[in-house]
Write a protein that holds these residues in place. Structure first.
Motif, PDB file in Angstrom:
ATOM      1  N   PHE A  88       0.834  -1.193   0.000  1.00 38.46           N
ATOM      2  CA  PHE A  88       0.000   0.000   0.000  1.00 38.46           C
ATOM      3  C   PHE A  88       0.876   1.252   0.000  1.00 38.46           C
ATOM      4  O   PHE A  88       2.025   1.224   0.464  1.00 38.46           O
ATOM      5  CB  PHE A  88      -0.908  -0.001   1.234  1.00 38.46           C
ATOM      6  CG  PHE A  88      -2.173   0.787   1.064  1.00 38.46           C
ATOM      7  CD1 PHE A  88      -3.218   0.275   0.321  1.00 38.46           C
ATOM      8  CD2 PHE A  88      -2.309   2.040   1.633  1.00 38.46           C
ATOM      9  CE1 PHE A  88      -4.382   0.995   0.148  1.00 38.46           C
ATOM     10  CE2 PHE A  88      -3.462   2.768   1.467  1.00 38.46           C
ATOM     11  CZ  PHE A  88      -4.515   2.243   0.720  1.00 38.46           C
ATOM     12  N   PRO A  89       0.391   2.373  -0.556  1.00 42.02           N
ATOM     13  CA  PRO A  89       1.199   3.606  -0.567  1.00 42.02           C
ATOM     14  C   PRO A  89       1.681   3.992   0.827  1.00 42.02           C
ATOM     15  O   PRO A  89       1.033   3.678   1.836  1.00 42.02           O
ATOM     16  CB  PRO A  89       0.225   4.653  -1.122  1.00 42.02           C
ATOM     17  CG  PRO A  89      -0.760   3.874  -1.914  1.00 42.02           C
ATOM     18  CD  PRO A  89      -0.899   2.564  -1.231  1.00 42.02           C
ATOM     19  N   TYR A 132      -6.259   9.044  -0.231  1.00 40.70           N
ATOM     20  CA  TYR A 132      -5.380   8.380  -1.205  1.00 40.70           C
ATOM     21  C   TYR A 132      -6.143   7.831  -2.404  1.00 40.70           C
ATOM     22  O   TYR A 132      -5.522   7.331  -3.347  1.00 40.70           O
ATOM     23  CB  TYR A 132      -4.626   7.231  -0.528  1.00 40.70           C
ATOM     24  CG  TYR A 132      -3.613   7.692   0.485  1.00 40.70           C
ATOM     25  CD1 TYR A 132      -2.302   7.950   0.119  1.00 40.70           C
ATOM     26  CD2 TYR A 132      -3.973   7.873   1.818  1.00 40.70           C
ATOM     27  CE1 TYR A 132      -1.369   8.373   1.050  1.00 40.70           C
ATOM     28  CE2 TYR A 132      -3.052   8.292   2.764  1.00 40.70           C
ATOM     29  CZ  TYR A 132      -1.749   8.551   2.370  1.00 40.70           C
ATOM     30  OH  TYR A 132      -0.835   8.976   3.292  1.00 40.70           O
ATOM     31  N   LYS A 133      -7.478   7.912  -2.380  1.00 38.74           N
ATOM     32  CA  LYS A 133      -8.287   7.254  -3.410  1.00 38.74           C
ATOM     33  C   LYS A 133      -8.040   7.824  -4.798  1.00 38.74           C
ATOM     34  O   LYS A 133      -7.939   7.076  -5.781  1.00 38.74           O
ATOM     35  CB  LYS A 133      -9.766   7.394  -3.039  1.00 38.74           C
ATOM     36  CG  LYS A 133     -10.723   6.737  -4.019  1.00 38.74           C
ATOM     37  CD  LYS A 133     -12.160   7.099  -3.696  1.00 38.74           C
ATOM     38  CE  LYS A 133     -12.346   8.603  -3.763  1.00 38.74           C
ATOM     39  NZ  LYS A 133     -13.717   9.048  -3.956  1.00 38.74           N
ATOM     40  N   LEU A 182      -5.383   9.425  -6.068  1.00 33.39           N
ATOM     41  CA  LEU A 182      -4.046   9.173  -6.588  1.00 33.39           C
ATOM     42  C   LEU A 182      -3.763   7.679  -6.746  1.00 33.39           C
ATOM     43  O   LEU A 182      -3.055   7.258  -7.656  1.00 33.39           O
ATOM     44  CB  LEU A 182      -3.002   9.819  -5.677  1.00 33.39           C
ATOM     45  CG  LEU A 182      -1.574   9.904  -6.222  1.00 33.39           C
ATOM     46  CD1 LEU A 182      -1.537  10.684  -7.539  1.00 33.39           C
ATOM     47  CD2 LEU A 182      -0.645  10.557  -5.193  1.00 33.39           C
ATOM     48  N   TYR A 183      -4.326   6.855  -5.856  1.00 34.05           N
ATOM     49  CA  TYR A 183      -4.097   5.399  -5.890  1.00 34.05           C
ATOM     50  C   TYR A 183      -5.450   4.678  -5.941  1.00 34.05           C
ATOM     51  O   TYR A 183      -5.798   3.882  -5.060  1.00 34.05           O
ATOM     52  CB  TYR A 183      -3.309   4.953  -4.653  1.00 34.05           C
ATOM     53  CG  TYR A 183      -1.966   5.623  -4.494  1.00 34.05           C
ATOM     54  CD1 TYR A 183      -0.857   5.163  -5.207  1.00 34.05           C
ATOM     55  CD2 TYR A 183      -1.805   6.719  -3.647  1.00 34.05           C
ATOM     56  CE1 TYR A 183       0.380   5.766  -5.061  1.00 34.05           C
ATOM     57  CE2 TYR A 183      -0.572   7.335  -3.495  1.00 34.05           C
ATOM     58  CZ  TYR A 183       0.515   6.853  -4.209  1.00 34.05           C
ATOM     59  OH  TYR A 183       1.739   7.457  -4.068  1.00 34.05           O
ATOM     60  N   ASN A 184      -6.193   4.962  -6.978  1.00 38.15           N
ATOM     61  CA  ASN A 184      -7.558   4.446  -7.056  1.00 38.15           C
ATOM     62  C   ASN A 184      -7.604   2.918  -7.120  1.00 38.15           C
ATOM     63  O   ASN A 184      -8.375   2.279  -6.392  1.00 38.15           O
ATOM     64  CB  ASN A 184      -8.253   5.044  -8.288  1.00 38.15           C
ATOM     65  CG  ASN A 184      -9.739   4.695  -8.325  1.00 38.15           C
ATOM     66  OD1 ASN A 184     -10.373   4.600  -7.284  1.00 38.15           O
ATOM     67  ND2 ASN A 184     -10.265   4.490  -9.511  1.00 38.15           N
ATOM     68  N   GLU A 220      -5.283   0.716  -6.222  1.00 37.38           N
ATOM     69  CA  GLU A 220      -4.762   0.107  -4.999  1.00 37.38           C
ATOM     70  C   GLU A 220      -5.806   0.111  -3.891  1.00 37.38           C
ATOM     71  O   GLU A 220      -5.992  -0.882  -3.181  1.00 37.38           O
ATOM     72  CB  GLU A 220      -3.492   0.828  -4.531  1.00 37.38           C
ATOM     73  CG  GLU A 220      -2.263   0.590  -5.382  1.00 37.38           C
ATOM     74  CD  GLU A 220      -2.202   1.509  -6.600  1.00 37.38           C
ATOM     75  OE1 GLU A 220      -3.204   2.203  -6.887  1.00 37.38           O
ATOM     76  OE2 GLU A 220      -1.144   1.523  -7.261  1.00 37.38           O
TER      77      GLU A 220
END
Length: 309
Positions: A93-94, A123-124, A126-128, A130
């Motif tokens: 995960f980020p 974070y959704k 930018l890291y949808n 993930e």
């Protein structure tokens, strides 16, 4: 002449004695194999077969014990393998801030869902992929191993995504997780339930056979109503003989109305104080209406059958 007669008589008497002695020996010879056979039969009947019969009588429980142990080992292996996959997803995960790491966990109450929602919402964008993959994997994990918490993930999905996306995600994860739980129970649980609860499992199986033509309707009804928890349905269905097709389809369609309510509640996540806030009298009435609709085919079928009879 007399000696000859006496001699002949003596000779004849000797021959008779020899013949009688020879006949007696033959009888003894004939009796010996019989005695030997009887002795062998006694050994055969009294020796080897008795331990074999005892072994045969005790082997089924031993086999059942071994089967139950193997089932538990398989279950533990699958569980820890899935848990390792969860840890791997967490590690990939980020990078989070230190204050956020404590909230990245499975939500078991509404406060956990709120805190996790704040972190994932950040974070959704930018890291949808993930974030979505993480939610899907956790949801399926909880459903597969009958662990509570999927309701809060449904609410969280409504908070993070649009209604169509959230509803599709929840229905898909519910159906897939329930199907995996079904298959796992079929592999492991059937032997365990039949070993520990044989009479109850037999009774349930008879009830399923009576309503086999209407299993899809009953599955829809059970998914929409709170009479039986979903984890219980997932575990028991394969044990009592519910086929996979009506189980999976009934789950996918049946969880939609309750998920609709949970997703709608997710739109006001920060205003909620408990999971019960998601269910109002209006939502309960809607679930009751859908449940009745699910049983309409069964009601009509019985009505027309009674008319024909």
């Amino acid at each position: 002449m007399a000696p000859d007669a006496n001699g002949t008589a003596l000779y004849g008497s000797s021959n008779n004695n020899n013949h009688h002695h020879h006949h007696h020996e033959q009888k003894l010879v004939q009796q010996r194999p019989s005695a030997t056979m009887n002795g062998s039969a006694k050994v055969a009947n009294g020796g080897a077969p008795q331990p074999q019969q005892h072994s045969n009588a005790s082997s089924p429980p031993a086999d059942e014990d071994r089967s139950a142990r193997q089932s538990l080992i398989i279950l533990a292996a699958i569980f820890f393998t899935s848990l390792f996959a969860m840890v791997y997803v967490y590690a990939m995960f980020p990078q989070l801030e230190e204050s956020e790491k404590q909230y990245l966990k499975v939500p078991f109450d509404i406060e956990d869902a709120k805190q996790l929602g704040r972190v994932l919402d950040r974070y959704k964008d930018l890291y949808n992929l993930e974030v979505m993959f993480g939610i899907i994997l956790v949801y399926i994990f909880l459903q597969t191993f009958a662990i509570p918490g999927s309701l809060f993930l449904s609410i969280l999905s409504g908070f993070l995504y649009s209604f169509p996306v959230a509803l599709t995600l929840v229905c898909f994860c519910s159906a897939l997780g329930a199907t995996l739980c079904y298959l796992l129970s079929q592999l492991v649980g059937r032997r365990l339930v039949k070993y520990y609860f044989p009479e109850r499992a037999h009774h349930w199986a008879k009830q399923v056979d009576r309503h086999r033509d209407d299993l899809l309707s009953y599955m829809l009804f059970l998914r929409m109503t709170p009479f039986l928890p979903n984890w219980f349905i997932n575990l028991v269905a394969p044990v009592i003989g519910v086929p996979l097709y009506p189980f999976a389809l009934g789950t996918f369609l049946g969880v939609a109305p309750p998920s609709f309510i949970a997703i709608q509640a997710g739109k006001t996540l920060y205003k909620m104080t408990s999971s019960s806030d998601a269910f109002s009298w209006g939502s309960i009435a809607m679930l009751a209406a859908f449940s009745v609709v699910a049983l309409v085919p069964v009601i009509f079928k019985r009505y027309f059958k009674a008319k024909i009879d």
